[in-house]
Design an enzyme around this catalytic site. Structure first.
Site, PDB file in Angstrom:
ATOM      1  N   GLU A  11       0.755  -1.010  -0.199  1.00 23.15           N
ATOM      2  CA  GLU A  11       0.374   0.134  -0.206  1.00 23.15           C
ATOM      3  C   GLU A  11       0.245   1.360   0.122  1.00 23.15           C
ATOM      4  O   GLU A  11       0.391   2.260  -0.095  1.00 23.15           O
ATOM      5  CB  GLU A  11      -0.693  -0.030   1.091  1.00 23.15           C
ATOM      6  CG  GLU A  11      -2.342  -0.655   1.192  1.00 23.15           C
ATOM      7  CD  GLU A  11      -2.371  -1.736   2.163  1.00 23.15           C
ATOM      8  OE1 GLU A  11      -4.395  -1.293   2.305  1.00 23.15           O
ATOM      9  OE2 GLU A  11      -2.549  -0.809   2.825  1.00 23.15           O
ATOM     10  N   GLY A  77     -12.918  -3.041   2.441  1.00 23.69           N
ATOM     11  CA  GLY A  77     -13.654  -4.020   1.976  1.00 23.69           C
ATOM     12  C   GLY A  77     -15.534  -3.557   1.610  1.00 23.69           C
ATOM     13  O   GLY A  77     -15.566  -2.632   2.234  1.00 23.69           O
ATOM     14  N   MET A 172      -9.022  -2.022   8.617  1.00 27.87           N
ATOM     15  CA  MET A 172      -8.935  -2.734   9.707  1.00 27.87           C
ATOM     16  C   MET A 172      -7.585  -1.501  10.847  1.00 27.87           C
ATOM     17  O   MET A 172      -7.325  -1.814  11.574  1.00 27.87           O
ATOM     18  CB  MET A 172      -8.209  -4.037   9.411  1.00 27.87           C
ATOM     19  CG  MET A 172      -8.880  -5.090   9.456  1.00 27.87           C
ATOM     20  SD  MET A 172      -8.067  -6.293   9.105  1.00 27.87           S
ATOM     21  CE  MET A 172      -7.683  -7.121  10.896  1.00 27.87           C
ATOM     22  N   GLU A 173      -7.560   0.235   9.940  1.00 28.16           N
ATOM     23  CA  GLU A 173      -6.976   0.456  10.295  1.00 28.16           C
ATOM     24  C   GLU A 173      -7.104   1.717  10.853  1.00 28.16           C
ATOM     25  O   GLU A 173      -6.954   2.590  11.917  1.00 28.16           O
ATOM     26  CB  GLU A 173      -5.947   0.846   9.429  1.00 28.16           C
ATOM     27  CG  GLU A 173      -4.572  -0.338   9.701  1.00 28.16           C
ATOM     28  CD  GLU A 173      -5.291  -1.668   9.308  1.00 28.16           C
ATOM     29  OE1 GLU A 173      -5.582  -1.028   7.585  1.00 28.16           O
ATOM     30  OE2 GLU A 173      -4.755  -2.912   9.084  1.00 28.16           O
ATOM     31  N   ASP A 196     -12.419  -5.937  -2.394  1.00 29.93           N
ATOM     32  CA  ASP A 196     -13.036  -6.816  -2.475  1.00 29.93           C
ATOM     33  C   ASP A 196     -14.631  -6.266  -1.933  1.00 29.93           C
ATOM     34  O   ASP A 196     -14.697  -5.426  -1.780  1.00 29.93           O
ATOM     35  CB  ASP A 196     -12.792  -7.554  -1.276  1.00 29.93           C
ATOM     36  CG  ASP A 196     -12.950  -7.419  -0.261  1.00 29.93           C
ATOM     37  OD1 ASP A 196     -11.182  -6.990   0.266  1.00 29.93           O
ATOM     38  OD2 ASP A 196     -13.536  -7.421   1.252  1.00 29.93           O
TER      39      ASP A 196
HETATM   40  N1  ADE Z   1      -9.640  -5.021   3.875  1.00 33.20           N
HETATM   41  C1  ADE Z   1      -9.132  -5.486   2.884  1.00 33.20           C
HETATM   42  N2  ADE Z   1     -10.626  -5.675   2.152  1.00 33.20           N
HETATM   43  C2  ADE Z   1     -11.202  -5.762   3.732  1.00 33.20           C
HETATM   44  C3  ADE Z   1     -12.258  -6.701   4.139  1.00 33.20           C
HETATM   45  N3  ADE Z   1     -13.333  -6.901   3.436  1.00 33.20           N
HETATM   46  N4  ADE Z   1     -12.016  -6.350   6.117  1.00 33.20           N
HETATM   47  C4  ADE Z   1     -11.575  -6.364   6.307  1.00 33.20           C
HETATM   48  N5  ADE Z   1     -10.361  -4.972   6.404  1.00 33.20           N
HETATM   49  C5  ADE Z   1     -10.023  -5.123   5.206  1.00 33.20           C
END
Ligand code: ADE
Length: 228
Positions: A11, A77, A172-173, A196
């Site tokens: 990243e 996501g 997640m951050e 995703d």
């Molecule tokens: N980063 C990328 N895709 C994610 C997901 N589905 N859940 C949490 N962090 C992500």
């Protein structure tokens, strides 16, 4: 000095690679690169995955590198049908979907001490990011980005995070970076390219599309840097 944080090496690699006058500094096992990127003075780091690493990195950038603004870039996501792979989610605000003191009567995501659920991003800069995305013809949506210490990869979890927080993207951050910036009075923004759909296909999609989504977020970051 602008701080740029990404969780994974991929990243931030392009930013690090394109810096001039680059210097390395290691703090608590994390490498911080200072130098010039797109003509601006920056510090960039790969913080590691999850809220604790992200919080440590943001606090270090504030205390040791004296940043005036932090931007969190990377992948996420999609929780919103308007956002497909390689589209961009721009955070107007961040929440921590796994912060849970509901048995005490608080709403889910309540940050005790700060006493709020959502932490607002720098609104003027959100406009700048949105304008840059439109200039590049990138499909983007503004809204809440929800962070938690879990990879969201099933439809039930996706729906509950999306519905509870009216969130557009999960990652997640960003929520931890937002909390650290908030308590230090530092403006921040989160830009996430979709890798995703945070459902049963998320693991395979993440593997397949992360590199492409990262390219998109770097392209947008470079356009944004023109306006800083
Ligand atoms: N980063 C990328 N895709 C994610 C997901 N589905 N859940 C949490 N962090 C992500």
């Amino acid at each position: 000095m602008l701080g740029i944080i990404g969780a994974m090496g991929v990243e931030v690699a392009a930013v690090v690679g394109e810096m001039t006058d680059r210097q390395e500094h290691t703090v608590s096992g994390v490498t911080y690169y200072t130098g010039t990127f797109c003509g601006k003075e920056i510090v960039v780091a790969q913080c590691g995955v999850g809220k604790v690493f992200a919080g440590i990195c943001a606090q270090t950038m504030i205390l040791k590198f004296n940043v005036s603004h932090i931007i969190n870039i990377g992948v996420g996501g999609s929780l919103d049908d308007r956002l497909n792979v390689c589209d961009i989610g721009i955070a107007d605000g961040v929440v921590q979907h796994d912060m849970d003191t509901t048995p005490l009567g608080d709403p889910l995501g309540f940050l005790s001490g700060i006493d709020k659920v959502e932490i607002e991003c720098d609104r003027a800069f959100c406009d700048t990011i949105e304008t840059a995305a439109k200039t590049l013809g990138i499909n983007c949506v503004r809204g809440i980005i929800a962070s938690g210490d879990c990879f969201v990869g099933d439809s039930d979890k996706k729906k509950s995070v999306a519905d509870t927080f009216n969130a557009i993207v999960c990652e997640m951050e960003g929520g931890a970076i937002g909390q650290v910036c908030y308590i230090n009075g530092i403006p921040f923004n989160v830009i996430r390219a979709v890798s995703d759909k945070a459902d049963g296909s998320a693991d395979i999609s993440f593997e397949k599309f992360t590199a492409l989504a990262v390219e998109q977020s770097i392209k947008l970051l470079k356009e944004v840097m023109k306006s800083i």
